[in-house]
Design a protein around this motif. Sequence first.
Motif, PDB file in Angstrom:
ATOM      1  N   PRO A 172       0.823  -1.228   0.000  1.00  0.00           N
ATOM      2  CA  PRO A 172       0.000   0.000   0.000  1.00  0.00           C
ATOM      3  C   PRO A 172       0.848   1.266   0.000  1.00  0.00           C
ATOM      4  N   HIS A 173       2.139   1.127   0.329  1.00  0.00           N
ATOM      5  CA  HIS A 173       3.032   2.296   0.384  1.00  0.00           C
ATOM      6  C   HIS A 173       3.728   2.562  -0.944  1.00  0.00           C
ATOM      7  N   TYR A 174       3.526   1.669  -1.901  1.00  0.00           N
ATOM      8  CA  TYR A 174       4.200   1.832  -3.190  1.00  0.00           C
ATOM      9  C   TYR A 174       3.539   2.955  -3.988  1.00  0.00           C
ATOM     10  N   VAL A 175       4.355   3.868  -4.510  1.00  0.00           N
ATOM     11  CA  VAL A 175       3.872   4.987  -5.333  1.00  0.00           C
ATOM     12  C   VAL A 175       4.285   4.719  -6.779  1.00  0.00           C
ATOM     13  N   LYS A 176       3.318   4.667  -7.656  1.00  0.00           N
ATOM     14  CA  LYS A 176       3.606   4.375  -9.059  1.00  0.00           C
ATOM     15  C   LYS A 176       4.353   5.537  -9.707  1.00  0.00           C
ATOM     16  N   GLY A 177       5.440   5.212 -10.381  1.00  0.00           N
ATOM     17  CA  GLY A 177       6.200   6.210 -11.121  1.00  0.00           C
ATOM     18  C   GLY A 177       5.635   6.386 -12.519  1.00  0.00           C
ATOM     19  N   GLU A 178       6.251   7.267 -13.262  1.00  0.00           N
ATOM     20  CA  GLU A 178       5.776   7.592 -14.617  1.00  0.00           C
ATOM     21  C   GLU A 178       5.847   6.377 -15.544  1.00  0.00           C
ATOM     22  N   ASN A 179       6.845   5.516 -15.312  1.00  0.00           N
ATOM     23  CA  ASN A 179       7.041   4.339 -16.170  1.00  0.00           C
ATOM     24  C   ASN A 179       6.619   3.045 -15.461  1.00  0.00           C
ATOM     25  N   HIS A 180       5.599   3.161 -14.620  1.00  0.00           N
ATOM     26  CA  HIS A 180       5.146   2.022 -13.829  1.00  0.00           C
ATOM     27  C   HIS A 180       4.742   0.833 -14.693  1.00  0.00           C
ATOM     28  N   LEU A 181       4.043   1.075 -15.822  1.00  0.00           N
ATOM     29  CA  LEU A 181       3.573  -0.030 -16.660  1.00  0.00           C
ATOM     30  C   LEU A 181       4.731  -0.890 -17.164  1.00  0.00           C
ATOM     31  N   HIS A 182       5.846  -0.231 -17.498  1.00  0.00           N
ATOM     32  CA  HIS A 182       7.014  -0.975 -17.981  1.00  0.00           C
ATOM     33  C   HIS A 182       7.642  -1.783 -16.847  1.00  0.00           C
ATOM     34  N   PHE A 183       7.669  -1.199 -15.662  1.00  0.00           N
ATOM     35  CA  PHE A 183       8.203  -1.907 -14.498  1.00  0.00           C
ATOM     36  C   PHE A 183       7.307  -3.094 -14.136  1.00  0.00           C
ATOM     37  N   GLU A 184       6.007  -2.848 -14.080  1.00  0.00           N
ATOM     38  CA  GLU A 184       5.055  -3.904 -13.743  1.00  0.00           C
ATOM     39  C   GLU A 184       5.110  -5.035 -14.773  1.00  0.00           C
ATOM     40  N   GLY A 185       5.279  -4.670 -16.050  1.00  0.00           N
ATOM     41  CA  GLY A 185       5.394  -5.675 -17.105  1.00  0.00           C
ATOM     42  C   GLY A 185       6.598  -6.573 -16.886  1.00  0.00           C
ATOM     43  N   GLN A 226      -0.383 -13.482 -19.040  1.00  0.00           N
ATOM     44  CA  GLN A 226      -1.515 -12.944 -19.810  1.00  0.00           C
ATOM     45  C   GLN A 226      -1.720 -11.460 -19.519  1.00  0.00           C
ATOM     46  N   GLU A 227      -1.610 -11.085 -18.244  1.00  0.00           N
ATOM     47  CA  GLU A 227      -1.736  -9.671 -17.874  1.00  0.00           C
ATOM     48  C   GLU A 227      -0.590  -8.849 -18.454  1.00  0.00           C
ATOM     49  N   GLY A 228       0.616  -9.437 -18.421  1.00  0.00           N
ATOM     50  CA  GLY A 228       1.768  -8.750 -19.000  1.00  0.00           C
ATOM     51  C   GLY A 228       1.642  -8.586 -20.502  1.00  0.00           C
ATOM     52  N   ALA A 229       1.084  -9.600 -21.175  1.00  0.00           N
ATOM     53  CA  ALA A 229       0.927  -9.555 -22.630  1.00  0.00           C
ATOM     54  C   ALA A 229      -0.132  -8.548 -23.059  1.00  0.00           C
ATOM     55  N   SER A 230      -1.150  -8.360 -22.231  1.00  0.00           N
ATOM     56  CA  SER A 230      -2.266  -7.475 -22.598  1.00  0.00           C
ATOM     57  C   SER A 230      -1.992  -6.005 -22.327  1.00  0.00           C
ATOM     58  N   SER A 231      -0.946  -5.703 -21.555  1.00  0.00           N
ATOM     59  CA  SER A 231      -0.629  -4.306 -21.265  1.00  0.00           C
ATOM     60  C   SER A 231       0.330  -3.750 -22.319  1.00  0.00           C
ATOM     61  N   TYR A 232       0.312  -2.438 -22.466  1.00  0.00           N
ATOM     62  CA  TYR A 232       1.246  -1.814 -23.419  1.00  0.00           C
ATOM     63  C   TYR A 232       2.531  -1.483 -22.667  1.00  0.00           C
ATOM     64  N   LEU A 238       7.430  -9.958 -25.035  1.00  0.00           N
ATOM     65  CA  LEU A 238       8.129 -11.109 -24.456  1.00  0.00           C
ATOM     66  C   LEU A 238       7.147 -12.015 -23.710  1.00  0.00           C
ATOM     67  N   CYS A 239       6.203 -11.402 -23.013  1.00  0.00           N
ATOM     68  CA  CYS A 239       5.152 -12.192 -22.347  1.00  0.00           C
ATOM     69  C   CYS A 239       4.350 -12.976 -23.384  1.00  0.00           C
ATOM     70  N   THR A 240       4.028 -12.314 -24.498  1.00  0.00           N
ATOM     71  CA  THR A 240       3.271 -12.964 -25.571  1.00  0.00           C
ATOM     72  C   THR A 240       4.051 -14.138 -26.145  1.00  0.00           C
ATOM     73  N   MET A 241       5.346 -13.939 -26.399  1.00  0.00           N
ATOM     74  CA  MET A 241       6.165 -15.016 -26.976  1.00  0.00           C
ATOM     75  C   MET A 241       6.278 -16.217 -26.037  1.00  0.00           C
TER      76      MET A 241
END
Length: 462
Positions: A172-185, A226-232, A238-241
């Motif tokens: 709950p203390h994690y603050v998403k950065g500007e490039n969070h989607l790439h990190f989460e992926g 699947q979640e990684g593949a569906s995000s931009y 790589l998740c898709t492959m």
Amino acid sequence: MDSRAAKSGSGDARSPTSDLNTALHECMAALDLFLNNKFSDALASLQAKTKDSMYHALTYATILEMQAMMTFDPQDILNAGNTMKEAQATCQKFRKKSTVADSINNLVHRQSLEHFTEEEIHAEICYAECLLQRAALTFLQDENMVSFIKGGIKVRNSYQTYRELDSLIQSPHYVKGENHLHFEGGVKLGVGAFNLTLSMFPARILRLLEFVGFSGNKEHGLLQLQEGASSYSFRSVLCTMLLLCYHTFMTFVLGTGKGNVEEAERLLKPYLARYPKGAIFLFFAGRIETLKGNIDAAVNRYEECCEAQQYWKQFHHMCYWELMWCFTYKRQWKMAFFYADLLSKENTWSKATYIYMKAAYLSMFGPDDCSPFGDSEADLFRIVPSLKLKIAGKSLPTEKFAIRKARRYLSSNPIPLPVPPLEMMYIWNGYAVIGKCPNLTEGMLETLIEAEEALARSSGNQ
């Protein structure tokens, strides 16, 4: 995560977040070139910044590792390993710096990732990827126990890092950065890959791995990928492959032959639309047609894949292997022999398997057929045992099978194998393919009946 991560892009144009944005943008552009078969352009666009950018270094090294994995050439493996080691050193420069006091505190209380900047957590995910890829190359590069242990330590460290980063995202203390989607992926790629891979180990080995801290859950792994593949994100392809490999290869070769072809088609469709000539996606399109039993359509896809690019012959070799099996299913032994011969001359993955298959196809030629290159069936079988290869200290299962069968020909008066291509086809789960096509099934049954009659005649003459 430290509030510096969210605010660092608002001031200096050369701030860490700004550099991260630029690096990710440039690496995604390089990846786009790679997927469009512009392999040399992709590498050239990355090389200049491999010492200064963790993402440039990681992407450059990953492409070289893919090449090494496809060639199995010792020099390619060595070059990829050295480049990945340099990429890891580049990632290390961006990781959070620790004092001696910090190191002691981390040993007692474990390190908290919540006070890292965005750049520092991206460095952690890139570092974990480097570790994992270096481990894979270590297993390929050397057979001795020391290398095996070193590779195991790298895998363990990578696994622990991914677990900690996954816990960070849930915090709950994690603050998403500007490039969070790439990190989460990146986290989803690592956590998904580990869970999926570990879940495929035999139960006995998995229990041992769980004892030393590993765990694998297939459903969780598939969901993460699947979640990684569906995000931009940078790692979505790589998740898709990985998912495509799982649905079209892993479940087929290691399992029952009942992969989720519909899911594979759904994953592939947008990439095939965006990269209609992309060799990687044309190959998977061919593989899907094979699994559906559409052998002629599969042959067209593999041939299209070979025509799409000439820079990386390794993609051709992957297609040659599949084409060899397609013509096996169709009982076109001369064409199957042609592709086995090409592989034996151009690829180093498993010379023993390729030569065995050449001999196997020769054994299926009719009495009026001549050997295309003057090869002798018995001579080819006899050299198979001398070509054995070891990976991570273990022999390949297909080579073990081929060598055991080929030993029959070591005698001066060998008794021929009845239908050797069909035996190897069983090992590779090929009957799950022809089972979808009544005409192919009937044709294969006809071949088996003919072989049975030939055996009965030879027994009667003795």
